[in-house]
Design an enzyme around this catalytic site. Structure first.
Site, short mmCIF file in Angstrom:
data_model
loop_
_atom_site.label_atom_id
_atom_site.label_comp_id
_atom_site.label_asym_id
_atom_site.label_seq_id
_atom_site.Cartn_x
_atom_site.Cartn_y
_atom_site.Cartn_z
N TYR A 54 0.68 -1.20 0.15
CA TYR A 54 -0.03 -0.08 0.00
C TYR A 54 0.91 1.44 -0.10
O TYR A 54 2.01 1.43 0.73
CB TYR A 54 -0.92 0.09 1.17
N GLY A 61 -6.72 5.00 -0.49
CA GLY A 61 -7.93 5.22 -0.10
C GLY A 61 -8.81 3.86 -0.59
O GLY A 61 -8.49 2.91 -0.49
N HIS A 84 -5.64 16.00 -5.44
CA HIS A 84 -6.19 16.18 -4.06
C HIS A 84 -5.92 17.70 -3.75
O HIS A 84 -6.59 18.26 -2.53
CB HIS A 84 -5.22 15.22 -3.08
N ASN A 197 -0.08 13.53 3.79
CA ASN A 197 -0.89 12.50 4.86
C ASN A 197 -0.35 12.86 6.25
O ASN A 197 0.01 12.09 7.00
CB ASN A 197 -0.85 11.05 4.30
N ARG A 286 -15.01 38.65 41.30
CA ARG A 286 -14.50 37.93 42.42
C ARG A 286 -13.98 36.66 41.87
O ARG A 286 -13.08 36.02 42.33
CB ARG A 286 -15.69 37.49 43.36
#
Length: 513
Positions: A54, A61, A84, A197, A286
């Site tokens: 891969y 994807g 992309h 990535n 306060r």
């Protein structure tokens, strides 16, 4: 010029700021170059095998099941970057893009990505040449990293797309690289994927937000102290022993800051006087240390998360020291997204309590003797009435920005990426929240300094006097008839934004937290 050396073990927040905002030069260490070469040898060996791996010899994807033949792999890497780089909307700020590019280089230099040393060197060269790729607001879901933003940066490394030159003019990235003597990269196996990535955009924005919020929380402690003085409040609630019995570190730090500013004040402690009878100050006065302190502790947690992410190598797949190339989910932005949202919540609350204090200064029924709206001639003059409207509008916007982005998820990539962090969106809205908080604190400063000067016959603390004198010297106007207010508020904003308020007070108080 300051130089940041990138090694294999991550980087620091200070280095991110130096590169993103200070234009520091970037160099790769010899250790990093060696690690890059070793990891690349592993990738090259895997690429030569017939078995699919891969990111090396497959699609990405939902398309990861296709084995890509060697002659198409360079095209595959170019294509992933081009496809992309699909961002839309306004341009992202230069400092964000520089932080994003530097942090991606940090991961590449770890030796876990399989990128060639020459590609890493080109990334450093582009930063050093002052070339900033055009990145757009929309395109990241914060899972598989900040994909579109990083892709626009990778596209520029290839000599494609648009970028801003060192002169601030947007031109072709190819032209800018040529002028700088930088050869565009020719991507090989895994390199396109490795460049896009990661969580680098959201992390860069987190680091810069923490730097800005650190200054703003100290400024807010100062303005809260000024308001307490102007309202003739009591400093007794700031005693360290009261905060020691509820041991939140941020609370004690904020209380100590306020006490240091108020030391020697002639305005505090008038509770029993007929002009200002009361038993206790309102919560917004306060409880200022408790609210600001909770925000400080939130920042401490966010800084811890950021430090871990700055030490991380975020990619998929990664090259492990034993030679394995393994898929993983480290690109998921959840750890960063959560703290980005948490900071927006804390900032909204700090803005809200500051606005309540400002409103109290302007209300003649609650300000213990101050004129309505701090006006010179109330009725003829409106004073700071609409300055508080502006502050309220900013607070309302901050409450909307506090709605968590990380509670959302939207599936993508044909349900392969079916849960995403939305961390980029969390970071973008936090940047707006930080800007708004700066303006809110500036308006409190404007009102509180005017109110103190209207307490005729009473002497403020030395630190308060220093703050007022510095503000007036910077152009922040004091009491008087109505005038065009927007320019005055802009000057007050700059006074807070640049850290000038803190710088004016610390010579008197010593270093504040």
């Amino acid at each position: 010029m300051h130089t940041v050396v990138v090694g294999t073990s991550g980087t620091t927040a200070e280095d991110v700021i130096a590169v993103a905002r200070g234009n520091a030069r970037v160099e790769l260490s010899g250790e990093a170059l060696d690690a890059l070469a070793r990891a690349r040898a592993i990738v090259d060996a895997l690429a030569a095998k017939p078995e699919p791996v891969y990111g090396v010899s497959t699609g990405f994807g939902a398309l990861a099941s296709r084995h890509i033949s060697p002659e198409l792999r360079a095209q595959l890497q170019r294509n992933i970057v081009r496809s992309h780089a699909a961002g839309m909307g306004p341009r992202v700020e230069r400092e964000v893009v520089r932080a994003l590019m530097f942090l991606r280089l940090k991961t590449v230099a770890s030796g876990h990505t399989g990128v060639r040393p020459s590609v890493a060197q080109t990334m450093a060269d582009v930063l050093n040449a002052g070339i900033t790729p055009v990145v757009h607001e929309y395109g990241s879901l914060g899972c598989s990293g900040d994909l579109a933003p990083l892709s626009h940066c990778a596209l520029a490394l290839m000599g494609e797309g648009d970028a801003e030159g060192p002169d601030g003019v947007v031109r072709s990235a190819g032209e800018l690289l040529a002028e700088a003597g930088i050869e565009p990269v020719e991507l090989r196996e895994k390199e396109g994927l490795a460049l896009l990535n990661g969580t680098d955009g959201m992390l860069g924005m987190l680091v810069m937000a923490l730097a800005d919020l650190g200054r703003l929380y100290t400024s807010a402690d100062i303005t809260a102290a000024l308001t307490l003085e102007a309202l003739l409040g009591t400093e007794k609630v700031l005693q360290p022993e009261l905060h020691a019995i509820r041991p939140h570190p941020g609370q004690s730090a904020s209380a100590a800051n306020m006490a240091a500013v108020l030391k020697g004040s002639g305005l505090t402690g008038h509770f029993q006087e007929e002009s200002a009878p009361r038993v206790q100050d309102a919560y917004s006065v306060r409880c200022a240390p408790q609210v600001a302190g909770a925000g400080r502790d939130t920042m401490a947690h966010a800084a811890l998360v950021a430090s871990r992410e700055l030490a991380a190598a975020v990619d998929n797949p990664v090259v492990l020291p034993d030679g394995r190339v393994e898929s993983n989910g480290n690109f998921h932005g959840a750890p960063v997204a959560y703290v980005l949202d948490f900071l927006a919540i804390a900032a909204a609350d700090l803005g809200s309590i500051a606005e309540r204090r400002t409103d109290r200064l302007l209300d003649k029924n609650r300000s213990h003797g101050l004129p309505p709206f701090l006006a010179d001639d109330a009725g003829v003059d409106s004073g700071l009435m609409i300055a508080q409207y502006t502050q309220a509008a900013l607070v309302s916007e901050m409450k909307r920005l506090a709605v968590p982005a990380s509670a959302d998820s939207i599936p993508s990539s044909a349900m392969q990426e079916d849960h995403v962090s939305m961390g980029w969106s969390a970071a973008r809205k936090l940047r707006t929240a930080v800007d708004n908080l700066t303006r809110i604190i500036a308006i409190e400063l404007y009102a509180a300094t005017r109110a103190i000067e209207l307490r005729h016959g009473l002497t403020p603390a030395p630190a308060s006097r220093a703050a007022i004198e510095a503000a007036r010297a910077a152009g922040v106007q004091g009491p008087g008839p109505d005038r065009f207010l927007a320019p005055d508020l802009a000057v007050a904003d700059a006074f807070i934004r640049t850290g000038a308020l803190v710088a004016a007070v610390e010579p008197v108080t010593g270093p504040l937290a």
